[in-house]
Design a protein around this motif. Sequence first.
Motif, PDB file in Angstrom:
ATOM      1  N   SER A  23      49.531  38.419  -9.913  1.00  0.00           N
ATOM      2  CA  SER A  23      48.063  38.472  -9.954  1.00  0.00           C
ATOM      3  C   SER A  23      47.604  39.709 -10.719  1.00  0.00           C
ATOM      4  O   SER A  23      48.155  40.805 -10.563  1.00  0.00           O
ATOM      5  CB  SER A  23      47.490  38.517  -8.531  1.00  0.00           C
ATOM      6  N   ASN A  49      38.782  35.853 -11.886  1.00  0.00           N
ATOM      7  CA  ASN A  49      40.123  35.714 -11.326  1.00  0.00           C
ATOM      8  C   ASN A  49      40.092  35.631  -9.808  1.00  0.00           C
ATOM      9  O   ASN A  49      40.997  35.062  -9.205  1.00  0.00           O
ATOM     10  CB  ASN A  49      41.022  36.847 -11.822  1.00  0.00           C
ATOM     11  N   LEU A  82      46.361  36.261 -16.416  1.00  0.00           N
ATOM     12  CA  LEU A  82      44.986  36.758 -16.464  1.00  0.00           C
ATOM     13  C   LEU A  82      44.067  35.646 -16.951  1.00  0.00           C
ATOM     14  O   LEU A  82      44.095  35.258 -18.114  1.00  0.00           O
ATOM     15  CB  LEU A  82      44.890  37.972 -17.391  1.00  0.00           C
ATOM     16  N   GLY A  83      43.261  35.125 -16.042  1.00  0.00           N
ATOM     17  CA  GLY A  83      42.300  34.098 -16.410  1.00  0.00           C
ATOM     18  C   GLY A  83      41.100  34.712 -17.101  1.00  0.00           C
ATOM     19  O   GLY A  83      40.571  35.737 -16.677  1.00  0.00           O
ATOM     20  N   THR A  84      40.657  34.085 -18.190  1.00  0.00           N
ATOM     21  CA  THR A  84      39.524  34.597 -18.941  1.00  0.00           C
ATOM     22  C   THR A  84      38.694  33.425 -19.436  1.00  0.00           C
ATOM     23  O   THR A  84      38.980  32.262 -19.127  1.00  0.00           O
ATOM     24  CB  THR A  84      39.993  35.472 -20.114  1.00  0.00           C
ATOM     25  N   ALA A 105      40.466  30.464 -17.466  1.00  0.00           N
ATOM     26  CA  ALA A 105      40.550  30.604 -16.017  1.00  0.00           C
ATOM     27  C   ALA A 105      40.947  29.304 -15.320  1.00  0.00           C
ATOM     28  O   ALA A 105      41.583  29.321 -14.271  1.00  0.00           O
ATOM     29  CB  ALA A 105      39.224  31.120 -15.457  1.00  0.00           C
ATOM     30  N   VAL A 155      44.747  28.936 -14.448  1.00  0.00           N
ATOM     31  CA  VAL A 155      45.459  29.890 -13.602  1.00  0.00           C
ATOM     32  C   VAL A 155      46.147  29.209 -12.428  1.00  0.00           C
ATOM     33  O   VAL A 155      47.311  29.479 -12.135  1.00  0.00           O
ATOM     34  CB  VAL A 155      44.515  31.009 -13.110  1.00  0.00           C
ATOM     35  N   GLU A 157      38.754  31.909  -9.272  1.00  0.00           N
ATOM     36  CA  GLU A 157      39.764  30.868  -9.421  1.00  0.00           C
ATOM     37  C   GLU A 157      40.278  30.406  -8.070  1.00  0.00           C
ATOM     38  O   GLU A 157      40.613  29.238  -7.881  1.00  0.00           O
ATOM     39  CB  GLU A 157      40.918  31.402 -10.287  1.00  0.00           C
TER      40      GLU A 157
END
Length: 203
Positions: A194, A113, A26-28, A174, A177, A116
């Motif tokens: 994902s 996400n 999980l990109g943040t 992010a 990722v 990305e």
Amino acid sequence: MMNTNEKRIPKGWPEPTPEQVRVMVLGTYHMDNPGLDEVNVDADDVLADHLDHNRVAAIDEYPDEPDSDPFEDRDIDSGRKTELELPEHDAVQRESDDRLSSSTIPEYLDWINQKEERRYNHDSMFDAGIRAADEPFGSPVALAYWYERNIRMVHHLWRAMDSEDDRILLLVGAGHVRVLRHLLTEAPMFCPVSPLPYLPASG
């Protein structure tokens, strides 16, 4: 049980085998200290008081930076030799700030996400690094350092998990990722997953 939409899985994510540990990447953004990303969103500090997980582990590690860079003293033509156009940094920054200010946190996570997949972070790093340009990540050595850091993260993920774990939620900036998806695909014990099927579509 949370509803999911399997149709939202982007191309390029592998299918896990039964013996692999599934790692949801999980990109943040940096919720506790915005400003640490390559593209920094203008966000207030957001720290969860508590997470409903059995255990939380930190896996990031910064290796020692190289003492020298052999590319610094070379007479290198760092100009672009192809017709390449990358997004303008300030425009990407404004887009991220505008999206965050008009979204809920789940909607924003869904957006970054998906974002990305647009490759801005990696295109910018590799463009500067391969050309040895006079800008951030402007050396093959800097790219190697970036990969070493992410490889160590995968190693620490393995060390932190228990033998009975079959699923892991990995929260990362992010920009990590894309490289972590590749490294987790190459590591035979893991399979990257994902998060998009679990997030509300941001439109």
